[in-house]
Design an enzyme around this catalytic site. Structure first.
Site, mmCIF file in Angstrom:
data_model
loop_
_atom_site.group_PDB
_atom_site.id
_atom_site.type_symbol
_atom_site.label_atom_id
_atom_site.label_comp_id
_atom_site.label_asym_id
_atom_site.label_seq_id
_atom_site.Cartn_x
_atom_site.Cartn_y
_atom_site.Cartn_z
ATOM 1 N N ASP A 144 71.081 1.250 -30.808
ATOM 2 C CA ASP A 144 71.223 2.010 -30.071
ATOM 3 C C ASP A 144 72.043 3.163 -29.784
ATOM 4 O OD1 ASP A 144 73.067 -0.080 -29.817
ATOM 5 O OD2 ASP A 144 72.523 -0.233 -27.655
ATOM 6 N N HIS A 145 72.581 3.459 -30.735
ATOM 7 C CA HIS A 145 73.455 3.833 -30.489
ATOM 8 C C HIS A 145 73.915 5.720 -31.457
ATOM 9 C CE1 HIS A 145 77.210 2.777 -27.716
ATOM 10 N NE2 HIS A 145 75.648 1.217 -27.982
ATOM 11 N N HIS A 150 77.372 2.685 -20.052
ATOM 12 C CA HIS A 150 76.049 1.655 -21.008
ATOM 13 C C HIS A 150 75.664 0.219 -19.700
ATOM 14 C CE1 HIS A 150 76.095 -1.986 -24.489
ATOM 15 N NE2 HIS A 150 75.721 -0.281 -25.148
#
Lengths: 309, 309
Positions: free
Chosen positions: A71-72, A272
């Protein structure tokens, strides 16, 4: 006197934790500083968010990846491919933890794509990882399940404000000498040495921006983020899920705010955000109990920071 | 008599060629058939499009990848990761060309993620690649720069409509025997053999849906897509860029329509639209000159197909 506007523009390209939602894409933060674009993390969908926010694919750009969780960093691959399809020619620098070179190379092989530009991938640890003319990027280990990095953008200190009336008083004629004094140089005129401090105001601190990536709060990060003008910090959970924050090595909004307070951070931006907080009011409320200047990041939110007095 | 509604629902999750736009995500097509979800290609952003279209991550699902270009398969990685984070337990089948196993395994290693479900990856060539109770998925080589596959979903032929009055005329009492006749079985009653054709209307053809992936038009594909109810075909360019279509191994909208006409396709849907056609009117116009029933795919467009008379 012309004042050069030295503003930094932060654009939140994705603000979700792990899984995207209708409103939040996976994590990526763009900082534009003069002609430079600095991208912090590149979650899936980042190329589309760049299109949406009209940032452009061909500019001078450096990308900093906090850690190799999908996800990063998964958006990096499509981004590189699109840049190649758009015939980018300027070289591109990527910084990230060990393994990032392999992640990119195995995918370029598996997907059989070639780049039209030079790609310079740097596997980094802690320290000053990039030093430009008037700002630095510094990294520091965070505390997460994979080797993770937090980043700081720190502008160099700049000479103070120029007072023309003082220059004239000291018999310095308008022209090239004025520019040299504005740049902090000591000049000599008619055998007299003039220190710039006589004409300039006090030196101005450069802007400092911190980006935590995924992490627990640590004392090390309090020091690293000391005096940030803006700190963007992992705020995945609310108080109620404190245990889950510890277990998954993330932070609560309150923990982010406590750290920001301790580090004398000017403004904290909660980032986040877990999918469970469709409305993140509870995160904001809990953080505001520990720090007075807090915002919750939203996709496409823009924060401008200027250090012009 | 209860009629079981056997409808197929096609949802376009992404319709762009290579690079996404504000309005078009990278290619993915979902077909829902009863409880099954069949996903054709999985471009970057597909997990978010699945959320947006409320399709869900936990259902019975098979994924068919046309070829290993990033814009057709990069969304697979985030999708798998999200399914694992949502604790999916049902096994998942993926079908695609050689190399797809390695693409997934190198990324699971690089990004260090584990699955909560059994993943069954099939590297396939041409032929029937999946045979369910009442439909098949068939693949055929397309003509593109990487080994590419076109797919067809073909329902089995079903018995014709049941006429109760005919059954009663022949002395067959309402009950279990009626169900057996409806299923196309021959029955024996009072030592008399009764063929289902005596009570049912003519057999009904199953629905056939074709999905080209990236390709030039070929004679092989005309045969493969013969009599499709719906054909979704590569229509990257307009006439003006015919040379570019040949060079990059894509099709023009007109070529897609000619192929559809030759294959006696009922409805053609133009897909994989180049970013240059913000308004795809020219593609529709050119295609309509060769085929009378044409639509241009848009993200989140839904097409329902039913073969109930």
């Amino acid at each position: 006197m012309m004042v050069l506007l030295l503003a930094l523009k932060i654009t939140f390209l994705g603000t979700s934790a792990s899984i995207p939602t209708k409103k939040r894409g996976q994590v990526s933060i763009a900082i534009q500083r003069e002609r430079d674009l600095l991208l912090f993390d590149a979650g899936e969908g980042v190329q589309r968010a760049i299109i949406e926010s009209k940032i452009g694919f061909k500019r001078s750009m450096k990308i900093f990846i906090s850690h190799l969780h999908g996800d990063h960093c998964l958006g990096l691959l499509g981004l590189l491919q699109t840049m190649a399809m758009m015939d980018r020619t300027d070289s591109l620098q990527i910084y990230g933890p060990n393994g990032i070179k392999k992640f990119i190379s195995v995918n370029m092989e598996a997907l059989n794509f070639k780049l039209t530009f030079n790609l310079d991938i740097n596997e980094i640890g802690e320290g000053i990882i990039y030093e430009g003319l008037d700002y630095k990027i510094i990294s520091c280990y965070a505390s997460h399940s994979r080797k993770s990095l937090s980043y700081v953008l720190k502008e160099n200190e700049r000479p103070g404000i120029f007072y023309p009336e003082k220059a004239l008083e000291l018999g310095i004629p308008k022209g090239e000498l004025w520019s040299r004094i504005q740049n902090g140089e000591t000049i000599v005129i008619k055998n007299k040495t003039i220190e710039p401090e006589k004409i300039l105001g006090p030196a101005r601190k450069g802007i400092k921006i911190g980006i935590s990536g995924d992490t627990r709060p640590t004392n090390k990060l309090v020091k690293f983020f000391k005096d940030c003008n803006v700190l963007i910090f992992d705020s995945t959970f609310s108080d109620e899920l404190q245990d889950k924050a510890i277990e998954t090595l993330h932070s609560t909004a309150r923990e982010a705010a406590k750290l920001a307070k301790e580090a004398s951070v000017e403004q904290l931006i909660l980032n986040h955000i877990s999918t469970r907080y469709a409305k993140p009011d509870i995160l904001l409320k809990e953080a505001l109990e520990a720090h007075s200047n807090v915002k919750v990041a939203e996709d496409y939110m823009i924060v401008n920071i200027s250090n012009i007095d």
